[in-house]
Structures are given as C-alpha cells and as structure tokens.
Design a protein around this motif. Structure first.
Motif, PDB file in Angstrom:
ATOM      1  N   GLY A  49       5.966  67.107  70.766  1.00 44.48           N
ATOM      2  CA  GLY A  49       5.768  66.738  71.860  1.00 44.48           C
ATOM      3  C   GLY A  49       6.165  66.633  72.807  1.00 44.48           C
ATOM      4  N   LEU A  50       7.379  64.941  72.188  1.00 41.61           N
ATOM      5  CA  LEU A  50       7.714  64.490  73.123  1.00 41.61           C
ATOM      6  C   LEU A  50       9.221  64.909  73.424  1.00 41.61           C
ATOM      7  CD1 LEU A  50       7.259  60.917  71.849  1.00 41.61           C
ATOM      8  CD2 LEU A  50       5.502  62.461  73.311  1.00 41.61           C
ATOM      9  N   THR A  51       9.999  65.859  72.797  1.00 42.62           N
ATOM     10  CA  THR A  51      11.051  67.015  73.321  1.00 42.62           C
ATOM     11  C   THR A  51      10.711  67.855  73.504  1.00 42.62           C
ATOM     12  OG1 THR A  51      10.894  67.680  70.967  1.00 42.62           O
ATOM     13  CG2 THR A  51      11.177  65.367  70.411  1.00 42.62           C
ATOM     14  N   GLU A  52      12.180  68.426  73.832  1.00 47.71           N
ATOM     15  CA  GLU A  52      12.667  69.328  74.444  1.00 47.71           C
ATOM     16  C   GLU A  52      13.922  70.314  74.143  1.00 47.71           C
ATOM     17  OE1 GLU A  52      12.564  68.646  78.478  1.00 47.71           O
ATOM     18  OE2 GLU A  52      14.377  67.232  78.612  1.00 47.71           O
ATOM     19  N   LYS A  53      13.903  71.446  74.342  1.00 48.79           N
ATOM     20  CA  LYS A  53      15.168  72.140  73.964  1.00 48.79           C
ATOM     21  C   LYS A  53      16.375  72.095  74.313  1.00 48.79           C
ATOM     22  CE  LYS A  53      16.019  76.783  71.948  1.00 48.79           C
ATOM     23  NZ  LYS A  53      16.077  77.997  71.530  1.00 48.79           N
ATOM     24  N   PHE A  54      17.100  71.817  73.361  1.00 48.50           N
ATOM     25  CA  PHE A  54      18.643  71.156  73.917  1.00 48.50           C
ATOM     26  C   PHE A  54      19.710  72.114  73.641  1.00 48.50           C
ATOM     27  CE2 PHE A  54      23.028  69.378  74.389  1.00 48.50           C
ATOM     28  CZ  PHE A  54      23.206  69.244  74.827  1.00 48.50           C
ATOM     29  N   ASP A  55      19.397  72.809  72.765  1.00 52.48           N
ATOM     30  CA  ASP A  55      20.285  74.024  72.558  1.00 52.48           C
ATOM     31  C   ASP A  55      19.689  75.094  71.715  1.00 52.48           C
ATOM     32  OD1 ASP A  55      21.815  72.852  69.987  1.00 52.48           O
ATOM     33  OD2 ASP A  55      22.805  72.934  71.009  1.00 52.48           O
ATOM     34  N   ALA A  56      20.347  75.352  70.968  1.00 48.59           N
ATOM     35  CA  ALA A  56      20.121  76.388  69.970  1.00 48.59           C
ATOM     36  C   ALA A  56      19.360  75.631  68.956  1.00 48.59           C
ATOM     37  CB  ALA A  56      20.638  77.475  69.334  1.00 48.59           C
ATOM     38  N   HIS A  57      19.841  74.828  67.718  1.00 51.19           N
ATOM     39  CA  HIS A  57      19.902  74.487  67.245  1.00 51.19           C
ATOM     40  C   HIS A  57      19.505  72.212  67.094  1.00 51.19           C
ATOM     41  CE1 HIS A  57      21.908  77.522  64.964  1.00 51.19           C
ATOM     42  NE2 HIS A  57      22.193  77.179  65.662  1.00 51.19           N
ATOM     43  N   ARG A  58      19.339  72.292  68.501  1.00 54.24           N
ATOM     44  CA  ARG A  58      19.150  70.841  68.507  1.00 54.24           C
ATOM     45  C   ARG A  58      17.673  70.562  70.035  1.00 54.24           C
ATOM     46  NH1 ARG A  58      24.618  68.591  70.493  1.00 54.24           N
ATOM     47  NH2 ARG A  58      25.006  70.731  71.311  1.00 54.24           N
ATOM     48  N   VAL A  59      17.261  70.070  69.866  1.00 48.61           N
ATOM     49  CA  VAL A  59      16.358  68.668  71.057  1.00 48.61           C
ATOM     50  C   VAL A  59      16.464  68.134  71.360  1.00 48.61           C
ATOM     51  CG1 VAL A  59      14.543  70.494  69.732  1.00 48.61           C
ATOM     52  CG2 VAL A  59      14.282  68.021  69.032  1.00 48.61           C
ATOM     53  N   VAL A  60      16.208  66.979  73.060  1.00 49.72           N
ATOM     54  CA  VAL A  60      16.225  66.230  72.850  1.00 49.72           C
ATOM     55  C   VAL A  60      14.590  65.255  73.188  1.00 49.72           C
ATOM     56  CG1 VAL A  60      18.482  65.864  74.003  1.00 49.72           C
ATOM     57  CG2 VAL A  60      16.504  66.309  75.515  1.00 49.72           C
ATOM     58  N   MET A  61      14.896  63.804  73.632  1.00 46.49           N
ATOM     59  CA  MET A  61      13.623  63.581  74.532  1.00 46.49           C
ATOM     60  C   MET A  61      13.694  63.541  75.626  1.00 46.49           C
ATOM     61  SD  MET A  61      12.474  61.854  71.647  1.00 46.49           S
ATOM     62  CE  MET A  61      10.790  60.347  72.085  1.00 46.49           C
ATOM     63  N   ARG A  62      12.393  63.777  75.980  1.00 45.97           N
ATOM     64  CA  ARG A  62      11.671  64.921  76.374  1.00 45.97           C
ATOM     65  C   ARG A  62      12.005  63.224  78.035  1.00 45.97           C
ATOM     66  NH1 ARG A  62       6.450  65.758  78.565  1.00 45.97           N
ATOM     67  NH2 ARG A  62       5.709  64.588  76.624  1.00 45.97           N
ATOM     68  N   GLY A  63      12.967  63.760  79.529  1.00 43.34           N
ATOM     69  CA  GLY A  63      13.105  63.468  80.129  1.00 43.34           C
ATOM     70  C   GLY A  63      14.546  62.854  80.404  1.00 43.34           C
TER      71      GLY A  63
END
Length: 94
Positions: free
Chosen positions: A9-23
């Motif tokens: 819940g603290l992440t958001e999608k960056f691309d098809a294979h990675r997420v980043v921290m929201r914000g």
C-alpha cells in the motif's frame, strides 16, 4: 542486500516490473514513509522494512564520507548539507 518487505500500500507502479515508494516521483518528491518536520526531525516510518535503494543512501558523513544524494535532498528542502562535525558527540557539561 535486498532490503525489507515494503507494505504494498505504500508503493505505486513504476513500470511493468518495478514499483517505487508513493510520493517519490511527485513534482515535489516526498516519500510516503517519511515521518518528518523538515529541519527539525525526520525518520523513516518503515525503517526496519525500508527498500534496498533507501539502505544504499546514507546520510552525508554518517559513515565518514559525503553522500551526494543526501546533500541534494537537503538542499532541495532549504537545509544545509551535513558535515563531519554534525556526527560528533556533543561535549558534556562539567
């Protein structure tokens, strides 16, 4: 080091294979896990589970060397860069 298990819940999608921290990709980046009053106090609210990328960016001079990423973030928030003196133990009163 792989880092911790970051709550999804603290992440958001960056691309098809990675997420980043929201914000962190906002125009004015501020990680959702940062619990801070800039210039007064700051801490990572998920320190034990923080991602490896965060573990790889120490504060400047925390381990005896500058950190360009730390310096850049501090300057962006109007704070002075840290110096070796910032890590010295305060003198005790006699």
């Amino acid at each position: 080091m792989l880092g911790g298990q970051v709550p999804a819940g603290l992440t958001e999608k960056f691309d098809a294979h990675r997420v980043v921290m929201r914000g962190t990709w906002a125009q004015q980046p501020r990680c959702v896990a940062l619990d801070a009053e800039i210039g007064v106090r700051s801490r990572c609210s998920i320190h034990a589970n923080k991602p490896s990328v965060c573990r790889e960016v120490p504060a400047s001079w925390e381990y005896g060397a500058p950190s360009p990423q730390c310096d850049k973030a501090r300057i962006a928030h109007g704070l002075p860069v840290l110096t070796p003196e910032d890590w010295e133990a305060p003198a005790t009163a006699a």
